[in-house]
Enzyme design. Structure first.
Site, PDB file in Angstrom:
ATOM      1  CG  ASP A  24      13.515   1.850  10.668  1.00 53.91           C
ATOM      2  OD1 ASP A  24      14.131   1.927   9.161  1.00 53.91           O
ATOM      3  OD2 ASP A  24      12.981   1.193  10.522  1.00 53.91           O
ATOM      4  CG  HIS A  41      20.132   5.601   2.545  1.00 56.36           C
ATOM      5  ND1 HIS A  41      19.351   5.135   3.673  1.00 56.36           N
ATOM      6  CD2 HIS A  41      20.221   4.672   1.788  1.00 56.36           C
ATOM      7  CE1 HIS A  41      19.194   3.926   3.513  1.00 56.36           C
ATOM      8  NE2 HIS A  41      19.376   3.285   2.504  1.00 56.36           N
ATOM      9  CG  LEU A 135      26.298  15.232  21.662  1.00 55.26           C
ATOM     10  CD1 LEU A 135      25.293  14.986  22.648  1.00 55.26           C
ATOM     11  CD2 LEU A 135      25.706  15.643  20.194  1.00 55.26           C
TER      12      LEU A 135
HETATM   13  C1  IPE Z   1      17.477  -0.702  12.040  1.00 52.72           C
HETATM   14  O1  IPE Z   1      16.939  -0.335  11.028  1.00 52.72           O
HETATM   15  C2  IPE Z   1      19.153  -0.255  11.659  1.00 52.72           C
HETATM   16  C3  IPE Z   1      19.450   0.990  11.296  1.00 52.72           C
HETATM   17  C4  IPE Z   1      18.503   2.136  11.814  1.00 52.72           C
HETATM   18  C5  IPE Z   1      20.789   1.456  11.203  1.00 52.72           C
HETATM   19  P1  IPE Z   1      16.415  -1.441   9.667  1.00 52.72           P
HETATM   20  O2  IPE Z   1      15.425  -0.802   9.102  1.00 52.72           O
HETATM   21  O3  IPE Z   1      17.653  -2.112   9.260  1.00 52.72           O
HETATM   22  O4  IPE Z   1      15.770  -2.594  10.769  1.00 52.72           O
HETATM   23  P2  IPE Z   1      14.744  -3.775  10.644  1.00 52.72           P
HETATM   24  O5  IPE Z   1      15.505  -4.700   9.663  1.00 52.72           O
HETATM   25  O6  IPE Z   1      13.615  -3.167   9.938  1.00 52.72           O
HETATM   26  O7  IPE Z   1      14.610  -4.393  11.955  1.00 52.72           O
HETATM   27  C1  IPE Z   2      17.113   3.483   7.932  1.00 52.68           C
HETATM   28  O1  IPE Z   2      16.133   3.583   6.833  1.00 52.68           O
HETATM   29  C2  IPE Z   2      18.683   3.580   7.625  1.00 52.68           C
HETATM   30  C3  IPE Z   2      19.580   2.369   7.330  1.00 52.68           C
HETATM   31  C4  IPE Z   2      19.112   1.096   7.923  1.00 52.68           C
HETATM   32  C5  IPE Z   2      20.848   2.665   6.953  1.00 52.68           C
HETATM   33  P1  IPE Z   2      15.908   2.344   6.024  1.00 52.68           P
HETATM   34  O2  IPE Z   2      16.920   2.047   4.894  1.00 52.68           O
HETATM   35  O3  IPE Z   2      15.755   1.164   7.053  1.00 52.68           O
HETATM   36  O4  IPE Z   2      14.423   2.567   5.438  1.00 52.68           O
HETATM   37  P2  IPE Z   2      13.214   1.720   5.412  1.00 52.68           P
HETATM   38  O5  IPE Z   2      13.000   0.999   6.629  1.00 52.68           O
HETATM   39  O6  IPE Z   2      13.446   0.669   4.268  1.00 52.68           O
HETATM   40  O7  IPE Z   2      12.001   2.767   4.872  1.00 52.68           O
HETATM   41 MG    MG Z   3      14.210   0.356   7.878  1.00 51.11          MG
END
Ligand code: IPE
Ligand code: IPE
Ligand code: MG
Length: 256
Positions: A24, A41, A135
């Site tokens: 995240d 990303h 792995l």
């Molecule tokens: C959780 O992250 C999903 C992934 C890392 C793929 P999100 O950023 O989407 O989660 P929420 O919405 O903040 O809980």
């Molecule tokens: C996690 O990073 C990646 C995915 C959920 C695909 P985010 O896209 O949730 O990044 P933030 O949380 O908005 O910073």
């Molecule tokens: Mg996020």
């Protein structure tokens, strides 16, 4: 006495067998640099590569990475389609190297909503790496922990309906046996980056007894040191055995 003597060797059996990561913070990492979310990303892919390579070198059995949740479809259409494109590109680019390094790749999640070409690429990558003994890398894509339990229960309901099994003979082990991770050990260590302290519907059944590790680092900044520190934290919690990230790092085999 040499300073080396303080580096007690760690028994490999103390390592977590299954590490699950909620990757995240890509968007915030990009925003902090004045860039579009997609830039984050893309940078996150490098962190994935480092994490897979470190886990494989340490001899970790299973690594499960949360790449796209069942709730992530709610994001702006443009971000979703760019994420899908990135997924296709990365899969195509990385699969040979993963195979060479003995990694067994699995995509867990409801892939039926993906394009036919992405589904084909996933099937080909899984087939290529199926017999590898290094792995096991699970990529959780369109995954939700509630969905995982639901699809297991749905299969069992079908068996009951066909008279293959009696409802009152069902056990928790039957539910476990139909999860996407049925043949794998439960999660020992769950890591979430970016300072958020929730599970976001990830591996709900499998992480029932997992140690939960939250770090402020955004996912694109996560590297070998971050992972070895998380593992040292796990070993210290589980076994009350004082070790450092440096000692875990010393277990890394020479890169293939
Ligand atoms: C959780 O992250 C999903 C992934 C890392 C793929 P999100 O950023 O989407 O989660 P929420 O919405 O903040 O809980
Ligand atoms: C996690 O990073 C990646 C995915 C959920 C695909 P985010 O896209 O949730 O990044 P933030 O949380 O908005 O910073
Ligand atoms: Mg996020």
């Amino acid at each position: 006495m040499s300073s080396q003597s303080s580096y007690l060797e760690i028994d490999p059996s103390l390592l977590p067998k299954h590490i699950a990561v909620i990757m995240d913070g890509n968007g915030r990492w990009a925003k902090a640099r004045g860039k579009a979310r997609m830039f984050g990303h893309k940078a996150g892919v490098d962190a994935v590569r480092k994490t897979v390579s470190t886990a494989n070198s340490l001899g970790i059995q299973v690594l499960t990475l949360f790449a796209f949740s069942s709730e992530n479809w709610r994001r702006p259409e443009e971000e979703v389609s760019l994420l899908m494109e990135l997924f296709v590109t990365v899969l195509g680019r990385e699969v040979k190297r993963l195979h060479k390094n003995g990694v067994r790749l699995k995509v867990i999640g409801d892939t039926s909503r993906f394009s036919k070409s992405l589904q084909d690429k996933i099937a080909a990558a899984e087939a290529l790496t199926e017999s590898n003994s290094g792995l096991t890398l699970n990529i959780a894509a369109n995954y939700g922990g509630q969905w995982d339990i639901f699809q297991s229960v749905q299969k069992l309901a079908g068996q009951v309906e066909r008279g293959e099994i009696l409802a009152d003979q069902l056990t928790e082990a039957d539910i476990q046996a139909h999860l996407t991770t049925s043949s794998l050990p439960d999660v020992d260590l769950m890591i979430r980056t970016s300072g958020e302290c929730r599970i976001s519907n990830f591996m709900l059944w499998q992480a029932a007894y997992a140690e939960l590790y939250f770090t402020e680092q955004f996912w694109p900044d996560f590297d070998e040191t971050s992972l070895t520190e998380a593992i040292a934290w796990f070993i210290n919690r589980e076994r009350r055995f004082g070790c450092t990230g440096e000692q875990v790092k010393a277990m890394l085999q020479v890169e293939k």
